[in-house]
Scaffold this active site. Structure first.
Site, PDB file in Angstrom:
ATOM      1  N   ARG A  28       2.002  -0.295  -3.246  1.00 11.93           N
ATOM      2  CA  ARG A  28       3.270  -1.014  -4.063  1.00 11.93           C
ATOM      3  C   ARG A  28       3.646  -2.527  -3.020  1.00 11.93           C
ATOM      4  NH1 ARG A  28       7.744   0.610  -7.050  1.00 11.93           N
ATOM      5  NH2 ARG A  28       6.243   2.770  -8.377  1.00 11.93           N
ATOM      6  N   ARG A  32       8.875  -6.073  -5.179  1.00 13.55           N
ATOM      7  CA  ARG A  32       9.659  -7.056  -5.212  1.00 13.55           C
ATOM      8  C   ARG A  32      10.586  -7.623  -3.935  1.00 13.55           C
ATOM      9  NH1 ARG A  32      12.754  -2.377  -8.114  1.00 13.55           N
ATOM     10  NH2 ARG A  32      11.191  -1.389  -7.018  1.00 13.55           N
ATOM     11  N   ARG A  41       9.250 -12.342 -11.865  1.00 15.03           N
ATOM     12  CA  ARG A  41       9.687 -11.079 -12.718  1.00 15.03           C
ATOM     13  C   ARG A  41      11.331 -11.963 -13.253  1.00 15.03           C
ATOM     14  NH1 ARG A  41      11.314  -8.178 -14.773  1.00 15.03           N
ATOM     15  NH2 ARG A  41      11.716  -6.075 -13.403  1.00 15.03           N
ATOM     16  N   ASP A  77       0.816  -0.180 -13.773  1.00 12.26           N
ATOM     17  CA  ASP A  77       2.230   1.546 -13.150  1.00 12.26           C
ATOM     18  C   ASP A  77       1.380   2.625 -13.696  1.00 12.26           C
ATOM     19  OD1 ASP A  77       5.308   1.690 -12.154  1.00 12.26           O
ATOM     20  OD2 ASP A  77       4.350   3.262 -13.931  1.00 12.26           O
ATOM     21  N   TYR A 154       6.854  12.853 -15.659  1.00 13.35           N
ATOM     22  CA  TYR A 154       8.447  11.734 -16.599  1.00 13.35           C
ATOM     23  C   TYR A 154       8.418  12.644 -18.119  1.00 13.35           C
ATOM     24  CZ  TYR A 154       7.961   9.054 -12.562  1.00 13.35           C
ATOM     25  OH  TYR A 154       8.536   8.491 -11.205  1.00 13.35           O
TER      26      TYR A 154
END
Ligand code: CP3
Length: 346
Positions: A28, A32, A41, A77, A154
């Site tokens: 990652r 963020r 974003r 992703d 998921y």
């Protein structure tokens, strides 16, 4: 850091060749904690960004422009190949992924499509080509996918889960549907990873993030054969990193499933993990992402500890034990990378 005469240090370490210093990249690494990412974003949703080759290229390169990282990972992703398979989901604000119709039975498995990645995820393959041109002679590019178990969890849970009751429920109670689902996901992943290699990635990471919720016996019976099938089905021209979290009890089994490099999280001593795995496989890890909140003296101490534990043996790639957390101080990331390069320089 740049390519040396012998090749890229990251790729050499994946193949357990000696390197002038220990290479480092961060899971990652575009995310963020970077204000440039947060700025983008504000204009685009996460999925909009993933589906634009230009934005994927731009975001992939953000941390490369800022830090002396030894590899880039394509911005995407693990859930991206699920949409063309017919699985609908969205990233709800502050909640992570939410799936509209969680999978319950064989009929749902039969409705899933096996995809043509070059056509149905062409944005990703296009982005890989752009990034490769930008990085030529500088650092290599890593592609990735989820592993069958993590993706199945998921699809079945409908999002993130704490106890995996529904996933394990299908696994224990509907073996035919479980096998058919894992088989179908495996087929998609073989195609998806090989398409990324054709597009130009120079290494792969296979994320089985949530496999640590399984007992070793269940992992061996219900998961390992499918992870192995995918790893065996991927072109061997590029090294593959096999990663999971909370995996200290699964290391030997993950090794059996395959991979040139095994990812180790921070809950296990990396020296002991490597001894258990055997020195004929490379290792990646294993700093606790929370250490990056500092102070810098703590980061330096932990870097030294990890580097001492691997004893300068060829085949160690420095990384966190899991993804970098939002709000991680950016200057601490730079300090980490410098510390790894400095203390490991031969
Ligand atoms: O490593 C990289 O920098 C490459 C990009 C990357 C992302 N996700 C970007 C992302 C990679 C390799 C992933 C993998 C991924 N995605 C995993 C496996 C790795 C892991 O963390 O165990 C998993 C389980 C996912 C699924 C996923 N994606 C979740 C659960 C979430 C929401 C929670 C979260 O951390 O935000 C995402 C969203 C996501 N994937 C973001 C990023 C940068 C944040 C999106 C945003 O709000 O801007």
């Amino acid at each position: 850091m740049k390519e040396t005469k012998e090749g890229y240090p990251f790729l050499m370490a994946c193949r357990r060749k000696p390197t002038p210093y220990t290479p480092i990249w961060l899971m990652r690494q575009a995310g963020r904690y970077m204000k440039e990412y947060r700025g983008l974003r504000k204009k685009y949703s996460f999925l909009e960004m993933c589906k634009s080759p230009e934005l994927v290229a731009k975001v992939t390169l953000l941390p490369i422009e800022k830090f002396k990282l030894d590899a880039a990972i394509i911005f995407s992703d693990i859930l991206i190949p699920l949409e063309p398979m017919g699985v609908e989901f969205e990233f709800a604000k502050g909640e992570g992924p939410v799936f509209h119709h969680p999978l319950r039975e064989m009929r749902d498995v039969q409705a899933l499509r096996v995809i043509e990645p070059e056509e149905e995820t062409s944005f990703l393959m296009g982005a890989i080509q752009i990034v490769r041109k930008e990085l030529e002679g500088k650092i290599p590019l890593i592609g990735f996918s989820g592993a069958p178990f993590t993706l199945a969890s998921y699809i079945i849970e409908g999002g993130h889960s704490n106890n995996y009751v529904l996933t394990k429920g299908l696994m224990y109670q509907n073996r035919a549907a479980w096998n058919a689902l894992m088989e179908k996901i495996s087929e998609v992943l073989i195609r998806y990873l090989n398409a990324q290699i054709r597009a130009g990635v120079q290494a792969l990471q296979f994320f089985d993030s949530w496999a640590g919720c399984l007992s070793p016996a269940d992992y061996a019976e219900y998961v390992l054969p499918y992870s192995k099938k995918v790893i065996d089905g991927v072109n061997k021209s590029v090294p593959l990193i096999h990663f999971a979290t909370s995996n200290s009890t699964l290391l030997e089994l993950m090794r059996r499933a395959g991979g040139d490099v095994i990812g180790v999280d921070w809950r296990v001593d990396i020296g002991e993990a490597w001894a258990r795995l055997g020195y004929d496989v490379a290792v990646q890890g294993n700093l606790d992402p929370v250490i990056l909140f500092g102070p810098v003296s703590l980061i330096e101490k932990e870097v030294k500890r990890i580097l001492d534990r691997v004893e300068g043996r060829p085949g160690h790639i420095f990384n966190l034990g899991h993804g970098i957390l939002p709000n991680t101080p950016v200057d601490h990331v730079a300090a980490l990378i410098d510390a790894v390069h400095q203390y490991s320089s031969k």
